[in-house]
Design an enzyme around this catalytic site. Structure first.
Site, short mmCIF file in Angstrom:
data_model
loop_
_atom_site.label_atom_id
_atom_site.label_comp_id
_atom_site.label_asym_id
_atom_site.label_seq_id
_atom_site.Cartn_x
_atom_site.Cartn_y
_atom_site.Cartn_z
N TYR A 39 -7.02 2.36 1.55
CA TYR A 39 -7.99 2.05 2.61
C TYR A 39 -7.53 2.49 4.01
O TYR A 39 -8.23 2.24 4.99
CB TYR A 39 -8.33 0.56 2.62
CG TYR A 39 -7.14 -0.38 2.70
CD1 TYR A 39 -6.53 -0.67 3.91
CD2 TYR A 39 -6.63 -0.98 1.54
CE1 TYR A 39 -5.45 -1.54 3.97
CE2 TYR A 39 -5.56 -1.85 1.60
CZ TYR A 39 -4.97 -2.13 2.82
OH TYR A 39 -3.89 -2.99 2.89
N HIS A 78 -0.44 -5.59 2.47
CA HIS A 78 -0.80 -6.97 2.76
C HIS A 78 0.16 -7.90 2.03
O HIS A 78 0.72 -8.83 2.60
CB HIS A 78 -2.24 -7.24 2.32
CG HIS A 78 -2.64 -8.67 2.42
ND1 HIS A 78 -2.82 -9.31 3.63
CD2 HIS A 78 -2.90 -9.60 1.46
CE1 HIS A 78 -3.17 -10.56 3.42
NE2 HIS A 78 -3.22 -10.77 2.11
N ARG A 80 0.27 -3.87 10.74
CA ARG A 80 0.99 -4.14 9.50
C ARG A 80 1.41 -2.81 8.88
O ARG A 80 0.61 -2.08 8.31
CB ARG A 80 0.07 -4.90 8.55
CG ARG A 80 0.76 -5.49 7.33
CD ARG A 80 -0.27 -5.98 6.34
NE ARG A 80 -0.89 -4.86 5.63
CZ ARG A 80 -2.17 -4.77 5.29
NH1 ARG A 80 -3.00 -5.73 5.62
NH2 ARG A 80 -2.62 -3.73 4.62
#
Length: 393
Positions: free
Chosen positions: A285, A276, A272
């Site tokens: 992160y 998100h 990805r």
């Protein structure tokens, strides 16, 4: 530019991924490779068609992300980086097959003929995303994580009971899920039912490396595709940034399902590239170096390199696709901004199949309350919101 597809009855499984770690037919550098279990025979036009799909879907995604950043959408779930997994699997579906998506399968929707503006209506809040699933054999977007796997399994069992399995003209079902969804009880329950009844369903997992902020290595001790063996059906890992391999593996699994061989699990190993959703900040992160490493595996650039290397497409073709993408983006933007606001009282519509006394009282109370804020028959112009002039609130 023709390759022959070898006839084989070997099952999906670890043998197919032993050499590279996954099935791959197109390297990141655009070199065409072959697999003893999976291969595809495509025309030059079909190769170009895959490229067109990838570019157009990415452009729709970019436009939708921009619209959200400008306040025109409440949220958007980007597919950036996962185009090959979605286009490859979406094009592997036959017209009679049924797809059950998550909220990110904009590329699969494109392959099924669903207008991109349909998804924007839901994310803009114009409606709840309702549609006739049989209009395109594409179910509604599923927001609840993993719920669509149970829906797909139940539908596949119905297909089976209707006698539509057992031949090349049979029906198959595909359920899309992310890596994080494999930890959901609904998904594992779907696996149990699908295996027990040999349902004609393919579980297509896009392992994009993160369940929101949790990396895959915190979710599982083994590759996800190996979980399928524990439920009694085959699993395979495919290079999810390789549109050709994704197409070949998915077409094989769907054909096996429609011929009565039961369920299968495909792990599309991808990444990805964006957040998100647009409410997420991935820089919290994951590190930039990881992102750059995956940029070198970009699904569009590897197919572009292949087309150029094999002289399947020239610059005029790429220019035509870019122009088509510009026109599509303009249509999506204009269509989004022209969507009328729903009447506030419409939130009470379609809650139940028939009228309910309690809901009727709530509607009446809401209507009375809302009328206190607007003089009867008057309208308020909202000129401060770009693209929304003249709409009523």
């Amino acid at each position: 530019m023709s390759e022959s597809a070898p006839e084989t009855s070997r099952p999906l499984g670890e043998a197919a991924v032993a050499e590279r770690g996954f099935v791959q037919l197109l390297t990141p550098e655009g070199e065409r490779v072959h697999d003893s279990d999976y291969d595809v025979h495509l025309t030059d036009a079909e190769y170009r068609g895959f490229f067109r799909d990838l570019v157009l879907v990415r452009r729709v995604d970019a436009e939708a992300t921009a619209l959200q950043r400008q306040g025109q959408l409440g949220l958007w779930a980007s597919l950036l980086g996962q185009e090959a997994a979605q286009i490859g699997s979406g094009r592997a579906l036959r017209p009679q097959d049924m797809a059950f998506p998550t909220y990110r399968e904009h590329g699969v929707a494109w392959c099924r003929g669903v207008d991109p503006l349909h998804a924007l209506r839901m994310f803009r809040g114009v409606d709840l995303g309702a549609t006739d699933p049989h209009a395109h054999n594409f179910a509604m977007y599923a927001i609840v994580i993993g719920a669509q796997c149970l829906h797909a399994t139940g539908y596949a069992m119905g297909v089976q009971k209707d006698g539509k399995v057992g031949g090349s003209d049979g029906e198959a079902v595909i359920a899309y899920l992310g890596d994080g969804a494999t930890s959901q009880g609904d998904v594992n329950e779907a696996f149990v039912w699908a295996a027990a009844f040999a349902a004609p369903v393919v579980f297509f997992c896009q392992n994009n490396q993160y369940a929101i902020s949790a990396p895959t290595d915190r979710q599982t001790r083994v590759p996800l595709y190996r979980r399928a063996a524990g439920f009694g059906f085959p699993g395979v890992r495919v290079d999810g940034n390789d549109v050709l391999a994704t197409y070949a593996v998915t077409r094989r699994a769907l054909d096996d399902a429609r011929n009565g061989q039961g369920p299968a699990f495909i792990e599309a190993f991808t990444y990805r590239m964006g957040a998100h959703t647009t409410s997420d900040d991935p820089s919290r992160y994951r590190i930039a170096a990881e992102l750059e490493e995956w940029r070198l595996r970009d699904p569009i650039e590897r197919l572009r390199s292949f087309l150029v290397r094999q002289q399947v497409a020239d610059q005029s073709f790429f220019d035509e696709v870019d122009a088509e993408a510009d026109a599509l983006a303009a249509r999506v933007r204009a269509g989004c901004l022209e969507m009328p606001d729903p009447e506030p009282v419409s939130i009470f519509d379609h809650v139940y199949a028939g009228e309910q006394p309690v809901l009727r009282k709530q509607r009446e109370a809401f209507t009375e309350y809302h009328s206190e804020f607007l003089p009867s028959g008057d309208e308020i112009e909202r000129s401060t919101v770009p693209g929304r002039e003249g709409s009523r609130r």
